[in-house]
Design a protein around this motif. Structure first.
Motif, PDB file in Angstrom:
ATOM      1  N   SER A 294       0.681  -1.027  -0.052  1.00 31.63           N
ATOM      2  CA  SER A 294       0.039  -0.095   0.056  1.00 31.63           C
ATOM      3  C   SER A 294       0.918   1.378   0.019  1.00 31.63           C
ATOM      4  N   SER A 295       2.114   1.149   0.722  1.00 29.50           N
ATOM      5  CA  SER A 295       2.689   2.411   0.838  1.00 29.50           C
ATOM      6  C   SER A 295       3.372   2.571  -0.574  1.00 29.50           C
ATOM      7  N   GLN A 296       3.848   1.458  -1.223  1.00 33.21           N
ATOM      8  CA  GLN A 296       4.583   1.591  -2.481  1.00 33.21           C
ATOM      9  C   GLN A 296       3.499   2.260  -3.503  1.00 33.21           C
ATOM     10  N   GLU A 297       2.384   1.825  -3.340  1.00 35.17           N
ATOM     11  CA  GLU A 297       1.243   2.412  -4.529  1.00 35.17           C
ATOM     12  C   GLU A 297       1.139   3.763  -4.251  1.00 35.17           C
ATOM     13  N   ALA A 298       0.930   4.100  -2.851  1.00 31.58           N
ATOM     14  CA  ALA A 298       0.871   5.706  -2.516  1.00 31.58           C
ATOM     15  C   ALA A 298       1.946   6.487  -3.004  1.00 31.58           C
ATOM     16  N   MET A 299       3.315   6.030  -2.831  1.00 31.65           N
ATOM     17  CA  MET A 299       4.572   6.605  -3.316  1.00 31.65           C
ATOM     18  C   MET A 299       4.356   6.736  -4.738  1.00 31.65           C
ATOM     19  N   SER A 300       4.100   5.915  -5.521  1.00 33.93           N
ATOM     20  CA  SER A 300       4.096   5.763  -7.049  1.00 33.93           C
ATOM     21  C   SER A 300       3.031   7.059  -7.548  1.00 33.93           C
ATOM     22  N   VAL A 301       1.877   7.194  -6.848  1.00 33.79           N
ATOM     23  CA  VAL A 301       0.703   8.182  -6.904  1.00 33.79           C
ATOM     24  C   VAL A 301       1.192   9.663  -6.685  1.00 33.79           C
ATOM     25  N   GLY A 302       2.384   9.501  -5.674  1.00 32.92           N
ATOM     26  CA  GLY A 302       2.944  10.880  -5.241  1.00 32.92           C
ATOM     27  C   GLY A 302       2.391  11.347  -3.916  1.00 32.92           C
ATOM     28  N   ARG A 303       2.349  10.606  -3.223  1.00 29.24           N
ATOM     29  CA  ARG A 303       2.075  10.994  -1.834  1.00 29.24           C
ATOM     30  C   ARG A 303       2.924  10.905  -0.740  1.00 29.24           C
ATOM     31  N   PRO A 304       3.148  12.068   0.063  1.00 30.10           N
ATOM     32  CA  PRO A 304       3.960  11.868   1.081  1.00 30.10           C
ATOM     33  C   PRO A 304       3.732  10.709   2.146  1.00 30.10           C
ATOM     34  N   ASP A 349       4.027  19.224  -1.260  1.00 29.00           N
ATOM     35  CA  ASP A 349       4.322  19.207  -2.818  1.00 29.00           C
ATOM     36  C   ASP A 349       6.092  18.665  -2.892  1.00 29.00           C
ATOM     37  N   GLU A 350       6.728  19.097  -2.097  1.00 26.60           N
ATOM     38  CA  GLU A 350       8.079  18.698  -2.288  1.00 26.60           C
ATOM     39  C   GLU A 350       8.057  16.818  -1.764  1.00 26.60           C
ATOM     40  N   PHE A 351       7.436  16.820  -1.003  1.00 24.30           N
ATOM     41  CA  PHE A 351       7.355  15.427  -0.595  1.00 24.30           C
ATOM     42  C   PHE A 351       6.743  14.510  -1.520  1.00 24.30           C
ATOM     43  N   SER A 352       5.659  15.073  -2.099  1.00 23.25           N
ATOM     44  CA  SER A 352       4.942  14.370  -3.111  1.00 23.25           C
ATOM     45  C   SER A 352       5.695  13.788  -4.318  1.00 23.25           C
ATOM     46  N   LEU A 353       6.587  15.100  -4.842  1.00 22.43           N
ATOM     47  CA  LEU A 353       7.454  14.728  -6.045  1.00 22.43           C
ATOM     48  C   LEU A 353       8.410  13.607  -5.624  1.00 22.43           C
ATOM     49  N   ASN A 354       9.110  13.721  -4.644  1.00 25.34           N
ATOM     50  CA  ASN A 354       9.973  13.125  -3.972  1.00 25.34           C
ATOM     51  C   ASN A 354       9.662  11.281  -3.694  1.00 25.34           C
ATOM     52  N   SER A 355       8.326  11.200  -3.297  1.00 23.07           N
ATOM     53  CA  SER A 355       7.992   9.881  -3.086  1.00 23.07           C
ATOM     54  C   SER A 355       7.729   9.325  -4.524  1.00 23.07           C
ATOM     55  N   ARG A 356       7.305   9.932  -5.456  1.00 18.36           N
ATOM     56  CA  ARG A 356       7.298   9.358  -6.914  1.00 18.36           C
ATOM     57  C   ARG A 356       8.816   9.064  -7.308  1.00 18.36           C
ATOM     58  N   LYS A 357       9.671   9.930  -7.240  1.00 21.02           N
ATOM     59  CA  LYS A 357      10.981   9.586  -7.387  1.00 21.02           C
ATOM     60  C   LYS A 357      11.501   8.190  -6.952  1.00 21.02           C
ATOM     61  N   LEU A 358      11.325   8.099  -5.714  1.00 25.92           N
ATOM     62  CA  LEU A 358      11.675   6.971  -5.086  1.00 25.92           C
ATOM     63  C   LEU A 358      10.980   5.793  -5.710  1.00 25.92           C
ATOM     64  N   ALA A 359       9.501   5.827  -5.717  1.00 28.02           N
ATOM     65  CA  ALA A 359       9.037   4.575  -6.311  1.00 28.02           C
ATOM     66  C   ALA A 359       9.574   4.135  -7.665  1.00 28.02           C
ATOM     67  N   VAL A 360       9.794   5.234  -8.552  1.00 25.55           N
ATOM     68  CA  VAL A 360      10.554   5.066  -9.815  1.00 25.55           C
ATOM     69  C   VAL A 360      12.035   4.212  -9.444  1.00 25.55           C
ATOM     70  N   GLU A 361      12.766   4.647  -8.573  1.00 16.87           N
ATOM     71  CA  GLU A 361      13.825   4.129  -8.332  1.00 16.87           C
ATOM     72  C   GLU A 361      14.059   2.720  -7.883  1.00 16.87           C
ATOM     73  N   LYS A 362      13.235   2.706  -6.990  1.00 20.68           N
ATOM     74  CA  LYS A 362      13.131   1.177  -6.027  1.00 20.68           C
ATOM     75  C   LYS A 362      11.836   0.358  -6.479  1.00 20.68           C
ATOM     76  N   PHE A 363      11.012   0.780  -6.935  1.00 20.60           N
ATOM     77  CA  PHE A 363       9.545  -0.169  -7.108  1.00 20.60           C
ATOM     78  C   PHE A 363       9.212  -0.342  -8.426  1.00 20.60           C
ATOM     79  N   ASP A 364      10.051  -0.149  -9.321  1.00 18.20           N
ATOM     80  CA  ASP A 364       9.446  -0.711 -10.820  1.00 18.20           C
ATOM     81  C   ASP A 364       9.688  -1.972 -11.080  1.00 18.20           C
TER      82      ASP A 364
END
Length: 379
Positions: A294-304, A349-364
């Motif tokens: 669930s956390s991975q999905e939320a990060m991909s969407v861009g949620r802190p 907003d900053e956390f949101s963008l960074n969550s998506r970045k981490l999801a792309v880096e770690k969860f693809d």
């Protein structure tokens, strides 16, 4: 090659292994998917991916040795019939009995994956002693895992804490242990959605409504926050489980609904849309997670993310970069973190963008499955 995937429920096949099956079938492998509760629709879905669904029986919670022996015998028969080149099992009970059955039937490659240590190894809240049943379950699992690890060629874990703990408790050999990281997800199915500040700031909890998942602390923290800022919204997505003693009660949940502390829509199929309509994802879990899906999905969407600094959960947050850690069992600390973040839209907003970045880096999932396949096909 003939590859057998062994899950407990069919949801483990369709929810977490769909992309892997598509990859394996596309590469020309013959894939068999074992699960315990297939119905016509799920069997058709697995067949549609190009795999062969096969039923077997395993009890996720039972400590009955005769039931588990029947599971082992059934798996031995299935493996003898299929004669697979690779057996890949996941979730605790399938890992134990599939690895043993694969050893008995001399399957050439026998790989297990433990996605979090689960209920038996979850710590108790302060002041509460471990139950006798849980202590028995923990000791039985330790013994069975020792046997399983002797049978498996490789054991994949999702975080370093689980590797360390299983080495200490169950004798997991270091040369067999590999840290896969998260199981990953199809990022295209969870596209980035910018935060919408035209609607009230909303915090969302997604998960089974069990104490160990942290829902009680989310509810308590939500009530504390509403006392100081009534404009905030708190959304709870997840089902009650009357048969689980760790589940909150309907009456307890209803009290938070009746005083407008939370929004509870009941069962929803479009969880991703609800998460995307929220601003911050909160998981104050003390359950022994692998890496929470669930956390991975939320990060991909861009949620802190606000979560605990405990095994599994801590893999989803870089403190002060895409979210915050809170102490387990501390609803006041959780409330303070939520109020602090709600007051700073630029930081959200900053956390949101960074969550998506981490999801792309770690969860693809494509990168995760490529790594996973390197373990499946390694001699």
């Amino acid at each position: 090659m003939k590859i057998v995937l062994v899950s407990n429920l069919y949801s483990g096949i369709l929810g977490f292994r769909k992309d892997l099956i598509i990859k394996l079938v596309g590469e020309g492998h013959e894939v068999y998917a074992l699960a315990t509760n297939y119905d016509h629709k799920s069997r058709a879905a697995v067949s549609g991916l190009g795999a062969t669904p096969i039923d077997y029986q395993v009890s996720r919670a039972s400590l009955n040795p005769f039931s588990d022996l029947n599971t082992l015998v059934r798996l031995v028969r299935i493996f003898n019939d299929i004669k697979p080149d690779v057996v890949f099992s996941f979730f605790m009970k399938p890992v134990i009995y599939s690895s043993i059955a694969a050893k008995i039937t001399k399957v050439p490659i026998n790989v297990s994956m433990i996605e979090g240590l689960g209920y038996a190894f979850t710590p108790e809240p302060p002041g509460r002693a471990i139950s006798f049943r849980k202590l028995i379950a923990r000791n039985i699992l330790k013994l069975l895992l020792r046997v399983s690890f002797k049978c498996a060629d490789r054991v994949l874990l999702l975080n370093a804490d689980d590797i360390s703990d299983l080495q200490k408790m169950c004798g997991l050999p270091s040369y067999k242990a590999y840290n896969l990281g998260a199981i990953g997800l199809n990022l295209d199915e969870y596209p980035f959605v910018p935060l919408n500040f035209s609607s009230p700031i909303r915090f969302v909890f997604v998960g089974r409504l069990l104490s160990e998942k942290g829902v009680k602390y989310f509810l308590e923290a939500a009530r504390l926050c509403k006392q100081r800022n009534s404009d905030l919204e708190f959304l709870v997505l997840g089902a009650l489980d009357d048969e689980n003693p760790e589940s909150i009660s309907q009456d307890e949940l209803q009290s938070y609904i009746d005083d407008d502390t939370i929004i509870y829509p009941g069962h929803v199929d479009d969880v991703n849309k609800w998460v995307a309509s929220s601003h911050v994802f909160v998981l104050p879990s003390y359950y022994r997670e692998g890496v929470p899906r669930s956390s991975q999905e939320a990060m991909s969407v861009g949620r802190p993310i606000i979560t605990t600094n405990l095994p599994g959960c801590k893999e989803t947050v870089v403190e002060g970069y895409n979210g915050y850690f809170v102490d387990a069992w501390d609803s006041r600390m959780l409330a303070e973190k939520m109020l602090s973040l709600a007051s700073d839209r630029d930081l959200m907003d900053e956390f949101s963008l960074n969550s998506r970045k981490l999801a792309v880096e770690k969860f693809d999932v494509n990168e995760v499955n490529a790594k996973l396949c390197s373990y499946l096909f390694r001699d």
